[in-house]
Design a protein around this motif. Structure first.
Motif, PDB file in Angstrom:
ATOM      1  N   SER A 167       0.838  -1.202   0.000  1.00 39.03           N
ATOM      2  CA  SER A 167       0.000   0.000   0.000  1.00 39.03           C
ATOM      3  C   SER A 167       0.877   1.258   0.000  1.00 39.03           C
ATOM      4  N   GLN A 168       2.077   1.176   0.554  1.00 37.91           N
ATOM      5  CA  GLN A 168       2.982   2.334   0.611  1.00 37.91           C
ATOM      6  C   GLN A 168       3.837   2.469  -0.646  1.00 37.91           C
ATOM      7  N   CYS A 169       4.383   1.366  -1.095  1.00 41.87           N
ATOM      8  CA  CYS A 169       5.292   1.390  -2.245  1.00 41.87           C
ATOM      9  C   CYS A 169       5.094   0.121  -3.053  1.00 41.87           C
ATOM     10  N   PRO A 170       4.066   0.126  -3.905  1.00 41.81           N
ATOM     11  CA  PRO A 170       3.676  -1.088  -4.622  1.00 41.81           C
ATOM     12  C   PRO A 170       4.799  -1.658  -5.497  1.00 41.81           C
ATOM     13  N   GLY A 171       4.960  -2.968  -5.388  1.00 36.62           N
ATOM     14  CA  GLY A 171       5.882  -3.669  -6.281  1.00 36.62           C
ATOM     15  C   GLY A 171       7.347  -3.394  -6.033  1.00 36.62           C
ATOM     16  N   VAL A 172       7.702  -2.937  -4.835  1.00 40.76           N
ATOM     17  CA  VAL A 172       9.091  -2.522  -4.604  1.00 40.76           C
ATOM     18  C   VAL A 172       9.864  -3.458  -3.673  1.00 40.76           C
ATOM     19  N   VAL A 173       9.256  -3.850  -2.568  1.00 43.18           N
ATOM     20  CA  VAL A 173      10.007  -4.592  -1.539  1.00 43.18           C
ATOM     21  C   VAL A 173       9.782  -6.097  -1.690  1.00 43.18           C
ATOM     22  N   SER A 174      10.860  -6.834  -1.817  1.00 41.89           N
ATOM     23  CA  SER A 174      10.750  -8.284  -2.046  1.00 41.89           C
ATOM     24  C   SER A 174      10.351  -9.009  -0.770  1.00 41.89           C
ATOM     25  N   CYS A 175       9.705 -10.138  -0.950  1.00 42.22           N
ATOM     26  CA  CYS A 175       9.310 -10.975   0.181  1.00 42.22           C
ATOM     27  C   CYS A 175      10.553 -11.524   0.874  1.00 42.22           C
ATOM     28  N   ALA A 176      11.603 -11.815   0.111  1.00 42.23           N
ATOM     29  CA  ALA A 176      12.841 -12.347   0.700  1.00 42.23           C
ATOM     30  C   ALA A 176      13.455 -11.323   1.651  1.00 42.23           C
ATOM     31  N   ASP A 177      13.422 -10.052   1.274  1.00 43.20           N
ATOM     32  CA  ASP A 177      13.933  -9.004   2.168  1.00 43.20           C
ATOM     33  C   ASP A 177      13.052  -8.866   3.411  1.00 43.20           C
ATOM     34  N   ILE A 178      11.750  -9.020   3.239  1.00 48.00           N
ATOM     35  CA  ILE A 178      10.853  -8.923   4.389  1.00 48.00           C
ATOM     36  C   ILE A 178      11.177 -10.032   5.389  1.00 48.00           C
ATOM     37  N   VAL A 179      11.393 -11.236   4.885  1.00 46.07           N
ATOM     38  CA  VAL A 179      11.713 -12.368   5.767  1.00 46.07           C
ATOM     39  C   VAL A 179      13.013 -12.090   6.526  1.00 46.07           C
ATOM     40  N   ALA A 180      14.007 -11.565   5.825  1.00 47.13           N
ATOM     41  CA  ALA A 180      15.307 -11.286   6.461  1.00 47.13           C
ATOM     42  C   ALA A 180      15.172 -10.208   7.538  1.00 47.13           C
ATOM     43  N   MET A 181      14.419  -9.154   7.230  1.00 45.22           N
ATOM     44  CA  MET A 181      14.230  -8.070   8.209  1.00 45.22           C
ATOM     45  C   MET A 181      13.415  -8.554   9.399  1.00 45.22           C
ATOM     46  N   ALA A 182      12.364  -9.338   9.121  1.00 43.95           N
ATOM     47  CA  ALA A 182      11.483  -9.801  10.202  1.00 43.95           C
ATOM     48  C   ALA A 182      12.243 -10.707  11.170  1.00 43.95           C
ATOM     49  N   ALA A 183      13.122 -11.558  10.646  1.00 44.31           N
ATOM     50  CA  ALA A 183      13.912 -12.445  11.509  1.00 44.31           C
ATOM     51  C   ALA A 183      14.817 -11.607  12.403  1.00 44.31           C
ATOM     52  N   ARG A 184      15.464 -10.615  11.814  1.00 46.97           N
ATOM     53  CA  ARG A 184      16.360  -9.745  12.579  1.00 46.97           C
ATOM     54  C   ARG A 184      15.590  -8.999  13.675  1.00 46.97           C
ATOM     55  N   ASP A 185      14.426  -8.452  13.301  1.00 45.10           N
ATOM     56  CA  ASP A 185      13.629  -7.697  14.276  1.00 45.10           C
ATOM     57  C   ASP A 185      13.139  -8.603  15.403  1.00 45.10           C
ATOM     58  N   ALA A 186      12.752  -9.833  15.043  1.00 46.49           N
ATOM     59  CA  ALA A 186      12.258 -10.774  16.053  1.00 46.49           C
ATOM     60  C   ALA A 186      13.360 -11.095  17.058  1.00 46.49           C
ATOM     61  N   VAL A 187      14.564 -11.331  16.560  1.00 47.02           N
ATOM     62  CA  VAL A 187      15.700 -11.620  17.438  1.00 47.02           C
ATOM     63  C   VAL A 187      15.929 -10.450  18.394  1.00 47.02           C
ATOM     64  N   TYR A 188      15.919  -9.252  17.829  1.00 50.46           N
ATOM     65  CA  TYR A 188      16.182  -8.066  18.648  1.00 50.46           C
ATOM     66  C   TYR A 188      15.101  -7.889  19.715  1.00 50.46           C
ATOM     67  N   MET A 189      13.845  -8.027  19.300  1.00 48.07           N
ATOM     68  CA  MET A 189      12.743  -7.807  20.249  1.00 48.07           C
ATOM     69  C   MET A 189      12.704  -8.879  21.325  1.00 48.07           C
ATOM     70  N   ALA A 190      13.306 -10.047  21.034  1.00 44.98           N
ATOM     71  CA  ALA A 190      13.357 -11.119  22.039  1.00 44.98           C
ATOM     72  C   ALA A 190      14.568 -10.968  22.959  1.00 44.98           C
ATOM     73  N   GLY A 191      15.309  -9.871  22.783  1.00 49.23           N
ATOM     74  CA  GLY A 191      16.435  -9.627  23.677  1.00 49.23           C
ATOM     75  C   GLY A 191      17.794  -9.918  23.060  1.00 49.23           C
ATOM     76  N   GLY A 192      17.792 -10.250  21.777  1.00 39.79           N
ATOM     77  CA  GLY A 192      19.046 -10.577  21.100  1.00 39.79           C
ATOM     78  C   GLY A 192      19.707  -9.363  20.487  1.00 39.79           C
ATOM     79  N   PRO A 193      20.776  -9.591  19.718  1.00 39.33           N
ATOM     80  CA  PRO A 193      21.521  -8.500  19.105  1.00 39.33           C
ATOM     81  C   PRO A 193      20.776  -7.901  17.911  1.00 39.33           C
ATOM     82  N   TYR A 194      21.179  -6.687  17.550  1.00 42.09           N
ATOM     83  CA  TYR A 194      20.646  -6.032  16.363  1.00 42.09           C
ATOM     84  C   TYR A 194      21.753  -5.948  15.322  1.00 42.09           C
ATOM     85  N   TYR A 195      21.413  -6.209  14.084  1.00 42.41           N
ATOM     86  CA  TYR A 195      22.419  -6.075  13.017  1.00 42.41           C
ATOM     87  C   TYR A 195      21.746  -5.501  11.787  1.00 42.41           C
ATOM     88  N   ASP A 196      22.539  -4.868  10.943  1.00 37.68           N
ATOM     89  CA  ASP A 196      22.008  -4.307   9.701  1.00 37.68           C
ATOM     90  C   ASP A 196      21.738  -5.417   8.704  1.00 37.68           C
TER      91      ASP A 196
END
Ligand code: HEM
Ligand code: NAG
Ligand code: NAG
Ligand code: NAG
Length: 316
Positions: A108-137
Protein backbone atom coordinates in the motif's frame (compact mmCIF):
# COMPACT_ATOMS: atom_id res chain seq x y z
CA UNK A 1 41.46 18.09 -10.65
CA UNK A 2 38.94 17.77 -13.45
CA UNK A 3 40.16 14.31 -14.22
CA UNK A 4 39.62 13.31 -10.62
CA UNK A 5 36.08 14.66 -10.75
CA UNK A 6 35.45 12.71 -13.94
CA UNK A 7 36.68 9.51 -12.36
CA UNK A 8 34.48 10.14 -9.35
CA UNK A 9 31.46 10.68 -11.58
CA UNK A 10 32.15 7.48 -13.47
CA UNK A 11 32.49 5.56 -10.24
CA UNK A 12 29.24 7.06 -9.00
CA UNK A 13 27.57 6.08 -12.27
CA UNK A 14 28.80 2.52 -11.86
CA UNK A 15 27.40 2.53 -8.34
CA UNK A 16 24.04 3.83 -9.46
CA UNK A 17 23.62 1.40 -12.33
CA UNK A 18 24.80 -1.50 -10.19
CA UNK A 19 21.50 -1.48 -8.33
CA UNK A 20 21.62 -5.25 -7.91
CA UNK A 21 24.17 -5.42 -5.11
CA UNK A 22 22.72 -5.96 -1.65
CA UNK A 23 22.98 -2.83 0.47
CA UNK A 24 21.44 -1.61 3.73
CA UNK A 25 20.12 1.49 1.92
CA UNK A 26 18.52 -0.38 -0.94
CA UNK A 27 15.04 1.04 -0.33
CA UNK A 28 16.17 4.50 0.85
CA UNK A 29 14.62 6.17 -2.20
CA UNK A 30 12.02 3.68 -3.34
CA UNK A 31 10.47 2.83 0.03
CA UNK A 32 12.06 4.80 2.83
CA UNK A 33 9.78 3.38 5.52
CA UNK A 34 10.30 -0.26 4.59
CA UNK A 35 12.33 -1.08 7.71
CA UNK A 36 9.88 0.81 9.89
CA UNK A 37 6.85 -0.97 8.45
CA UNK A 38 8.36 -4.42 8.94
CA UNK A 39 9.48 -3.58 12.47
CA UNK A 40 6.03 -2.32 13.41
CA UNK A 41 4.34 -5.39 12.00
CA UNK A 42 6.69 -7.74 13.84
CA UNK A 43 6.37 -5.78 17.05
CA UNK A 44 2.59 -5.98 16.93
CA UNK A 45 2.64 -9.69 16.14
CA UNK A 46 5.03 -10.44 19.01
CA UNK A 47 2.90 -8.44 21.39
CA UNK A 48 0.01 -10.78 20.58
CA UNK A 49 2.17 -13.92 20.53
CA UNK A 50 5.78 -13.63 21.75
CA UNK A 51 6.47 -17.19 20.67
CA UNK A 52 6.34 -16.08 17.04
CA UNK A 53 9.90 -14.78 17.40
CA UNK A 54 11.13 -18.34 16.99
CA UNK A 55 8.83 -18.91 14.05
CA UNK A 56 10.09 -15.87 12.18
CA UNK A 57 13.73 -16.71 12.77
CA UNK A 58 13.30 -20.27 11.59
CA UNK A 59 11.45 -19.12 8.48
CA UNK A 60 14.54 -17.18 7.39
CA UNK A 61 16.79 -20.19 8.00
CA UNK A 62 14.59 -22.53 5.99
CA UNK A 63 14.31 -19.98 3.23
CA UNK A 64 18.06 -19.45 2.91
CA UNK A 65 19.11 -23.10 3.11
CA UNK A 66 16.80 -24.10 0.28
CA UNK A 67 17.48 -22.40 -3.06
CA UNK A 68 18.97 -19.36 -1.32
CA UNK A 69 17.21 -16.49 0.47
CA UNK A 70 14.52 -15.99 -2.15
CA UNK A 71 11.27 -16.44 -0.22
CA UNK A 72 10.73 -19.82 -1.88
CA UNK A 73 9.62 -21.07 1.53
CA UNK A 74 6.54 -18.83 1.37
CA UNK A 75 5.08 -20.21 -1.87
CA UNK A 76 1.87 -22.19 -1.54
CA UNK A 77 1.49 -25.47 -3.35
CA UNK A 78 -0.73 -25.43 -6.42
CA UNK A 79 -2.45 -28.12 -8.44
CA UNK A 80 0.68 -28.95 -10.40
CA UNK A 81 3.41 -27.92 -7.96
CA UNK A 82 4.19 -29.32 -4.51
CA UNK A 83 6.03 -26.48 -2.80
CA UNK A 84 8.71 -26.58 -0.07
CA UNK A 85 6.03 -25.86 2.50
CA UNK A 86 4.43 -29.24 2.04
CA UNK A 87 7.57 -31.14 2.97
CA UNK A 88 7.69 -32.94 6.31
CA UNK A 89 10.81 -30.84 6.89
CA UNK A 90 8.57 -27.77 6.98
CA UNK A 91 7.84 -29.08 10.47
CA UNK A 92 5.37 -26.59 11.61
CA UNK A 93 6.97 -23.48 10.20
CA UNK A 94 5.06 -20.45 11.35
CA UNK A 95 4.92 -16.72 11.01
CA UNK A 96 3.61 -16.69 7.43
CA UNK A 97 0.77 -14.32 8.37
CA UNK A 98 3.23 -11.79 9.79
CA UNK A 99 5.10 -11.71 6.48
CA UNK A 100 1.79 -11.41 4.60
CA UNK A 101 0.77 -8.51 6.77
CA UNK A 102 4.04 -6.64 6.35
CA UNK A 103 3.81 -7.22 2.61
CA UNK A 104 0.29 -5.85 2.53
CA UNK A 105 1.37 -2.62 4.29
CA UNK A 106 4.39 -2.31 2.04
CA UNK A 107 2.30 -2.79 -1.10
CA UNK A 108 0.00 0.00 0.00
CA UNK A 109 2.98 2.33 0.61
CA UNK A 110 5.29 1.39 -2.25
CA UNK A 111 3.68 -1.09 -4.62
CA UNK A 112 5.88 -3.67 -6.28
CA UNK A 113 9.09 -2.52 -4.60
CA UNK A 114 10.01 -4.59 -1.54
CA UNK A 115 10.75 -8.28 -2.05
CA UNK A 116 9.31 -10.98 0.18
CA UNK A 117 12.84 -12.35 0.70
CA UNK A 118 13.93 -9.00 2.17
CA UNK A 119 10.85 -8.92 4.39
CA UNK A 120 11.71 -12.37 5.77
CA UNK A 121 15.31 -11.29 6.46
CA UNK A 122 14.23 -8.07 8.21
CA UNK A 123 11.48 -9.80 10.20
CA UNK A 124 13.91 -12.44 11.51
CA UNK A 125 16.36 -9.75 12.58
CA UNK A 126 13.63 -7.70 14.28
CA UNK A 127 12.26 -10.77 16.05
CA UNK A 128 15.70 -11.62 17.44
CA UNK A 129 16.18 -8.07 18.65
CA UNK A 130 12.74 -7.81 20.25
CA UNK A 131 13.36 -11.12 22.04
CA UNK A 132 16.44 -9.63 23.68
CA UNK A 133 19.05 -10.58 21.10
CA UNK A 134 21.52 -8.50 19.11
CA UNK A 135 20.65 -6.03 16.36
CA UNK A 136 22.42 -6.08 13.02
CA UNK A 137 22.01 -4.31 9.70
CA UNK A 138 20.27 -6.30 7.01
CA UNK A 139 21.51 -5.56 3.51
CA UNK A 140 18.62 -5.63 1.07
CA UNK A 141 17.93 -6.11 -2.63
CA UNK A 142 17.13 -9.83 -2.71
CA UNK A 143 14.76 -10.83 -5.47
CA UNK A 144 12.04 -13.43 -4.98
CA UNK A 145 12.52 -16.79 -6.65
CA UNK A 146 10.08 -18.48 -8.98
CA UNK A 147 10.81 -22.03 -7.91
CA UNK A 148 9.61 -23.83 -4.79
CA UNK A 149 9.73 -27.60 -4.90
CA UNK A 150 9.22 -30.08 -2.11
CA UNK A 151 12.26 -32.12 -3.15
CA UNK A 152 14.62 -29.16 -2.59
CA UNK A 153 14.04 -29.35 1.17
CA UNK A 154 16.51 -32.23 1.22
CA UNK A 155 19.04 -29.46 1.92
CA UNK A 156 17.66 -28.97 5.42
CA UNK A 157 19.44 -30.70 8.30
CA UNK A 158 17.46 -33.42 10.09
CA UNK A 159 17.54 -33.32 13.91
CA UNK A 160 19.31 -36.69 14.07
CA UNK A 161 22.60 -35.39 12.65
CA UNK A 162 25.77 -35.58 14.72
CA UNK A 163 28.25 -32.75 14.87
CA UNK A 164 30.48 -34.24 12.15
CA UNK A 165 27.56 -34.29 9.75
CA UNK A 166 26.40 -30.82 10.80
CA UNK A 167 29.88 -29.39 10.33
CA UNK A 168 29.99 -30.91 6.88
CA UNK A 169 26.53 -29.72 5.85
CA UNK A 170 27.04 -26.17 7.08
CA UNK A 171 30.54 -26.20 5.60
CA UNK A 172 29.01 -26.85 2.18
CA UNK A 173 27.16 -23.56 2.57
CA UNK A 174 30.39 -21.77 3.49
CA UNK A 175 29.94 -21.73 7.27
CA UNK A 176 32.77 -22.32 9.72
CA UNK A 177 32.40 -24.53 12.79
CA UNK A 178 32.05 -21.36 14.82
CA UNK A 179 29.27 -20.12 12.52
CA UNK A 180 27.48 -23.44 12.97
CA UNK A 181 27.50 -23.26 16.77
CA UNK A 182 26.48 -19.59 16.75
CA UNK A 183 23.61 -20.30 14.34
CA UNK A 184 22.51 -23.32 16.35
CA UNK A 185 22.21 -20.82 19.20
CA UNK A 186 19.03 -19.71 17.39
CA UNK A 187 17.46 -22.55 19.35
CA UNK A 188 17.49 -20.22 22.32
CA UNK A 189 14.13 -19.31 20.78
CA UNK A 190 11.24 -21.61 20.13
CA UNK A 191 10.01 -25.13 20.55
CA UNK A 192 10.27 -28.58 19.04
CA UNK A 193 7.71 -31.33 18.75
CA UNK A 194 8.12 -34.76 20.24
CA UNK A 195 8.24 -36.27 16.76
CA UNK A 196 11.69 -34.73 16.47
CA UNK A 197 13.30 -36.09 19.64
CA UNK A 198 11.21 -39.04 20.87
CA UNK A 199 13.73 -41.43 19.30
CA UNK A 200 16.09 -40.42 22.09
CA UNK A 201 13.68 -41.49 24.82
CA UNK A 202 13.17 -45.22 24.26
CA UNK A 203 14.86 -48.10 22.41
CA UNK A 204 17.61 -45.65 21.52
CA UNK A 205 20.17 -48.26 20.46
CA UNK A 206 21.32 -51.80 21.17
CA UNK A 207 22.98 -50.80 24.46
CA UNK A 208 20.79 -47.98 25.71
CA UNK A 209 17.15 -47.43 26.19
CA UNK A 210 17.64 -43.67 26.49
CA UNK A 211 20.17 -41.55 24.58
CA UNK A 212 23.19 -41.67 26.93
CA UNK A 213 24.02 -38.01 26.23
CA UNK A 214 20.64 -37.00 27.71
CA UNK A 215 20.21 -36.23 31.42
CA UNK A 216 18.07 -39.02 32.82
CA UNK A 217 15.73 -36.84 34.88
CA UNK A 218 15.18 -34.62 31.90
CA UNK A 219 14.55 -37.68 29.73
CA UNK A 220 11.86 -38.85 32.14
CA UNK A 221 10.20 -35.46 32.04
CA UNK A 222 10.26 -35.45 28.25
CA UNK A 223 8.74 -38.94 28.16
CA UNK A 224 5.85 -37.75 30.27
CA UNK A 225 5.26 -34.77 28.00
CA UNK A 226 5.46 -36.93 24.91
CA UNK A 227 2.86 -39.37 26.15
CA UNK A 228 0.51 -36.71 24.79
CA UNK A 229 1.69 -37.52 21.26
CA UNK A 230 4.07 -36.46 18.49
CA UNK A 231 2.75 -32.91 18.39
CA UNK A 232 3.41 -32.13 22.04
CA UNK A 233 5.84 -29.19 22.23
CA UNK A 234 8.84 -28.54 24.41
CA UNK A 235 10.91 -25.35 24.57
CA UNK A 236 14.56 -25.70 23.57
CA UNK A 237 15.39 -24.03 26.87
CA UNK A 238 13.50 -22.66 29.88
CA UNK A 239 13.07 -19.26 28.26
CA UNK A 240 11.89 -20.08 24.76
CA UNK A 241 10.76 -16.51 24.02
CA UNK A 242 14.03 -14.94 25.19
CA UNK A 243 17.17 -14.73 23.12
CA UNK A 244 19.67 -15.54 25.87
CA UNK A 245 22.33 -18.03 26.96
CA UNK A 246 20.00 -20.64 28.43
CA UNK A 247 20.28 -22.82 25.34
CA UNK A 248 24.03 -23.19 25.91
CA UNK A 249 23.51 -23.81 29.63
CA UNK A 250 21.04 -26.54 28.68
CA UNK A 251 23.67 -28.23 26.51
CA UNK A 252 26.14 -28.07 29.38
CA UNK A 253 23.51 -29.69 31.62
CA UNK A 254 22.89 -32.48 29.08
CA UNK A 255 19.46 -31.06 28.41
CA UNK A 256 19.82 -30.31 24.73
CA UNK A 257 16.45 -31.17 23.24
CA UNK A 258 17.37 -32.51 19.81
CA UNK A 259 20.18 -34.96 19.15
CA UNK A 260 21.56 -32.23 16.85
CA UNK A 261 21.66 -29.84 19.81
CA UNK A 262 23.34 -32.10 22.36
CA UNK A 263 25.89 -33.34 19.83
CA UNK A 264 27.45 -29.88 19.87
CA UNK A 265 28.47 -30.59 23.46
CA UNK A 266 29.61 -34.15 22.84
CA UNK A 267 32.18 -33.16 20.23
CA UNK A 268 35.24 -31.50 21.86
CA UNK A 269 35.67 -29.17 18.90
CA UNK A 270 32.22 -27.66 19.24
CA UNK A 271 32.04 -28.09 23.02
CA UNK A 272 34.81 -25.54 23.33
CA UNK A 273 32.74 -23.01 21.41
CA UNK A 274 29.60 -23.79 23.41
CA UNK A 275 31.51 -23.18 26.63
CA UNK A 276 32.90 -19.94 25.26
CA UNK A 277 29.42 -18.64 24.48
CA UNK A 278 28.02 -19.80 27.82
CA UNK A 279 30.68 -17.67 29.49
CA UNK A 280 30.42 -14.63 27.31
CA UNK A 281 27.16 -13.31 25.91
CA UNK A 282 28.88 -10.59 23.89
CA UNK A 283 30.89 -13.22 22.06
CA UNK A 284 27.77 -15.24 21.22
CA UNK A 285 25.85 -12.17 20.07
CA UNK A 286 28.73 -10.98 17.95
CA UNK A 287 29.29 -14.34 16.24
CA UNK A 288 25.55 -14.82 15.78
CA UNK A 289 25.18 -11.48 14.01
CA UNK A 290 28.03 -12.23 11.67
CA UNK A 291 26.72 -15.70 10.89
CA UNK A 292 23.21 -14.32 10.27
CA UNK A 293 24.54 -11.76 7.82
CA UNK A 294 26.32 -14.60 6.04
CA UNK A 295 23.21 -16.76 6.06
CA UNK A 296 21.15 -13.87 4.73
CA UNK A 297 23.32 -13.66 1.65
CA UNK A 298 23.20 -17.33 0.64
CA UNK A 299 22.59 -17.69 -3.11
CA UNK A 300 20.81 -14.37 -3.26
CA UNK A 301 18.99 -13.72 -6.52
CA UNK A 302 19.63 -10.40 -8.18
CA UNK A 303 18.32 -8.58 -11.23
CA UNK A 304 16.43 -10.83 -13.63
CA UNK A 305 17.14 -13.97 -11.65
CA UNK A 306 14.06 -13.15 -9.64
CA UNK A 307 11.13 -10.81 -9.24
CA UNK A 308 9.32 -8.69 -6.68
CA UNK A 309 6.40 -10.89 -5.81
CA UNK A 310 3.13 -9.03 -5.31
CA UNK A 311 1.73 -11.76 -3.08
CA UNK A 312 4.37 -13.60 -1.08
CA UNK A 313 2.54 -16.90 -1.49
CA UNK A 314 2.46 -16.90 -5.30
CA UNK A 315 4.91 -16.26 -8.11
CA UNK A 316 3.74 -13.32 -10.22
C1 HEM B 1 21.98 -27.08 13.13
C2 HEM B 1 21.03 -27.69 12.45
C3 HEM B 1 19.58 -27.50 12.77
C4 HEM B 1 18.68 -28.50 12.95
C5 HEM B 1 18.95 -30.01 12.85
C6 HEM B 1 17.42 -27.88 13.28
C7 HEM B 1 16.25 -28.57 13.51
C8 HEM B 1 15.12 -28.01 14.07
C9 HEM B 1 13.96 -28.74 14.47
C10 HEM B 1 13.75 -30.24 14.28
C11 HEM B 1 13.09 -27.87 15.02
C12 HEM B 1 11.75 -28.17 15.65
C13 HEM B 1 10.63 -28.16 14.66
C14 HEM B 1 9.35 -28.61 15.31
O1 HEM B 1 9.35 -29.67 15.93
O2 HEM B 1 8.35 -27.89 15.20
C15 HEM B 1 13.70 -26.57 14.96
C16 HEM B 1 13.13 -25.41 15.43
C17 HEM B 1 13.71 -24.18 15.31
N1 HEM B 1 14.85 -23.88 14.61
FE1 HEM B 1 16.23 -25.19 14.01
N2 HEM B 1 17.58 -26.53 13.29
C18 HEM B 1 18.87 -26.25 12.97
C19 HEM B 1 19.43 -24.99 12.82
C20 HEM B 1 18.72 -23.82 12.95
C21 HEM B 1 19.19 -22.52 12.55
C22 HEM B 1 20.53 -22.27 11.85
C23 HEM B 1 18.23 -21.63 12.87
C24 HEM B 1 18.18 -20.15 12.64
C25 HEM B 1 19.23 -19.40 12.44
C26 HEM B 1 17.17 -22.37 13.51
C27 HEM B 1 16.05 -21.83 14.08
C28 HEM B 1 15.05 -22.54 14.69
C29 HEM B 1 14.02 -21.94 15.52
C30 HEM B 1 13.94 -20.48 15.92
C31 HEM B 1 13.17 -22.97 15.90
C32 HEM B 1 11.90 -22.86 16.73
C33 HEM B 1 10.73 -22.64 15.80
C34 HEM B 1 9.41 -22.40 16.48
O3 HEM B 1 9.34 -22.23 17.69
O4 HEM B 1 8.41 -22.37 15.74
N3 HEM B 1 17.49 -23.70 13.51
N4 HEM B 1 14.93 -26.68 14.36
C1 NAG C 1 0.03 -28.67 1.50
O1 NAG C 1 -0.09 -28.04 2.76
C2 NAG C 1 -1.26 -27.26 2.91
C3 NAG C 1 -1.17 -26.44 4.16
O2 NAG C 1 -1.03 -27.23 5.30
C4 NAG C 1 -2.44 -28.22 2.91
O3 NAG C 1 -3.65 -27.50 3.09
C5 NAG C 1 -2.47 -28.93 1.57
O4 NAG C 1 -3.48 -29.90 1.56
C6 NAG C 1 -1.15 -29.60 1.27
N1 NAG C 1 -1.17 -30.01 -0.12
C7 NAG C 1 -0.87 -31.23 -0.49
C8 NAG C 1 -0.97 -31.47 -1.95
O5 NAG C 1 -0.54 -32.09 0.29
C1 NAG D 1 3.97 -29.45 6.58
O1 NAG D 1 4.10 -30.79 6.20
C2 NAG D 1 3.12 -31.62 6.76
C3 NAG D 1 3.44 -33.04 6.39
O2 NAG D 1 3.75 -33.16 5.03
C4 NAG D 1 1.73 -31.17 6.29
O3 NAG D 1 0.75 -31.99 6.86
C5 NAG D 1 1.53 -29.73 6.73
O4 NAG D 1 0.29 -29.30 6.26
C6 NAG D 1 2.63 -28.86 6.19
N1 NAG D 1 2.49 -27.51 6.69
C7 NAG D 1 2.38 -26.45 5.90
C8 NAG D 1 2.28 -25.14 6.56
O5 NAG D 1 2.38 -26.55 4.69
C1 NAG E 1 28.23 -39.17 12.57
O1 NAG E 1 27.27 -39.62 11.64
C2 NAG E 1 27.85 -40.19 10.51
C3 NAG E 1 26.75 -40.42 9.46
O2 NAG E 1 25.58 -40.87 10.07
C4 NAG E 1 28.57 -41.48 10.89
O3 NAG E 1 29.15 -42.10 9.75
C5 NAG E 1 29.67 -41.09 11.88
O4 NAG E 1 30.33 -42.28 12.35
C6 NAG E 1 29.11 -40.32 13.05
N1 NAG E 1 30.22 -39.78 13.82
C7 NAG E 1 30.29 -39.88 15.13
C8 NAG E 1 31.48 -39.26 15.77
O5 NAG E 1 29.45 -40.44 15.80
Amino acid sequence: MELLLLIKLILLGVQLTNVDALTPNYYAMSCPFAEFIVRNTVSQALRDDPSLAGGLLRLHFHDCFVQGCDASVLIDSTGDNMAEKNSTANLSLRGYEVIDQAKQFLESQCPGVVSCADIVAMAARDAVYMAGGPYYDVAKGRKDGRRSKIQDTINLPPPSLNSTALIQMFGQHGFSVQDLVALAGAHTLGVARCANFKQRLSNFDANNDVDPTLDSNYARRLSRTCSAGDDAQVGFDFTSNRFDLNYFYALQGRMGLLASDQTLYSDPQTQMIVNGYAMNQARFFNDFQQAMVKMGSLDVKEGNEGEIRLNCRRVN
